[in-house]
Design a protein around this motif. Structure first.
Motif, short mmCIF file in Angstrom:
data_model
loop_
_atom_site.label_atom_id
_atom_site.label_comp_id
_atom_site.label_asym_id
_atom_site.label_seq_id
_atom_site.Cartn_x
_atom_site.Cartn_y
_atom_site.Cartn_z
N GLY A 68 -44.00 -8.87 -36.00
CA GLY A 68 -43.42 -7.59 -36.33
C GLY A 68 -42.02 -7.49 -35.77
O GLY A 68 -41.37 -8.50 -35.50
N SER A 69 -41.57 -6.28 -35.58
CA SER A 69 -40.24 -6.06 -35.03
C SER A 69 -40.31 -4.98 -33.96
O SER A 69 -41.29 -4.27 -33.85
N TYR A 70 -39.25 -4.90 -33.17
CA TYR A 70 -39.19 -3.87 -32.15
C TYR A 70 -37.81 -3.25 -32.15
O TYR A 70 -36.84 -3.82 -32.66
N LYS A 71 -37.75 -2.05 -31.58
CA LYS A 71 -36.48 -1.35 -31.47
C LYS A 71 -36.47 -0.60 -30.15
O LYS A 71 -37.44 0.08 -29.82
N LEU A 72 -35.40 -0.77 -29.39
CA LEU A 72 -35.23 -0.02 -28.15
C LEU A 72 -34.51 1.29 -28.44
O LEU A 72 -33.53 1.30 -29.20
N LEU A 73 -35.00 2.35 -27.84
CA LEU A 73 -34.34 3.65 -27.96
C LEU A 73 -33.92 4.05 -26.54
O LEU A 73 -34.75 4.41 -25.73
N GLY A 74 -32.65 3.92 -26.27
CA GLY A 74 -32.18 4.14 -24.91
C GLY A 74 -32.61 2.98 -24.03
O GLY A 74 -32.73 1.85 -24.49
N ASP A 75 -32.88 3.27 -22.76
CA ASP A 75 -33.30 2.19 -21.87
C ASP A 75 -34.75 2.32 -21.43
O ASP A 75 -35.22 1.52 -20.63
N THR A 76 -35.49 3.31 -21.95
CA THR A 76 -36.89 3.46 -21.53
C THR A 76 -37.89 3.53 -22.67
O THR A 76 -39.09 3.45 -22.42
N ALA A 77 -37.46 3.66 -23.89
CA ALA A 77 -38.39 3.79 -25.01
C ALA A 77 -38.31 2.57 -25.91
O ALA A 77 -37.25 2.02 -26.14
N ILE A 78 -39.48 2.15 -26.43
CA ILE A 78 -39.55 1.01 -27.33
C ILE A 78 -40.55 1.32 -28.44
O ILE A 78 -41.58 1.97 -28.19
#
Length: 130
Positions: A68-78
């Motif tokens: 799959g894929s991943y995406k970081l949102l800021g420095d604490t959310a994934i």
């Protein structure tokens, strides 16, 4: 004028470099569990720099694997999302929160609105290659 442009480029490159180093914290192998209130199962996720997440988990007495894929949102959310290999229309999404050192993540998962539960993962230490 030329020096002003150079200074702006330098500071913007520092900003983008910080973003890269933040995302580098999540690269590696994560092991843990996912499930519902009644049942927990093992899961392993390998996150790489190309925004890919390889997922290995047990489901219905079988070992499943998918990419799959991943995406970081800021420095604490994934957010990690993948299509299950047995059914290309069945997407699973993990909404996670990273701790300050990016060594632990936990959150909720959702399987196309049909199944829901929680997960937690611990980052595994790198083993040096000999």
């Amino acid at each position: 004028m030329n020096s002003t442009v150079s200074i702006l480029i330098f500071f913007s490159s520092l900003f983008f470099k910080t973003s890269d180093s933040e995302s580098e914290k999540v690269f590696g192998v994560w092991k843990g569990f996912y499930g519902t209130e009644n049942e927990l199962k093992e899961i392993v996720i390998r996150i790489n720099p190309q925004n890919k997440a390889e997922i290995f988990c047990s489901h219905a007495d079988a070992c499943l694997s998918t990419i799959g894929s991943y995406k970081l949102l800021g420095d604490t959310a994934i957010i990690i999302s993948a299509l299950l290999t047995d059914s290309k229309t069945s997407e699973v999404v993990l909404y996670g929160n990273l701790n300050r050192t990016a060594s632990f993540m936990d959150g909720e998962w959702d399987g196309n609105g049909k199944e829901k539960g929680c997960f937690y993962l611990q980052k595994q230490p790198l083993i040096p290659a000999w």
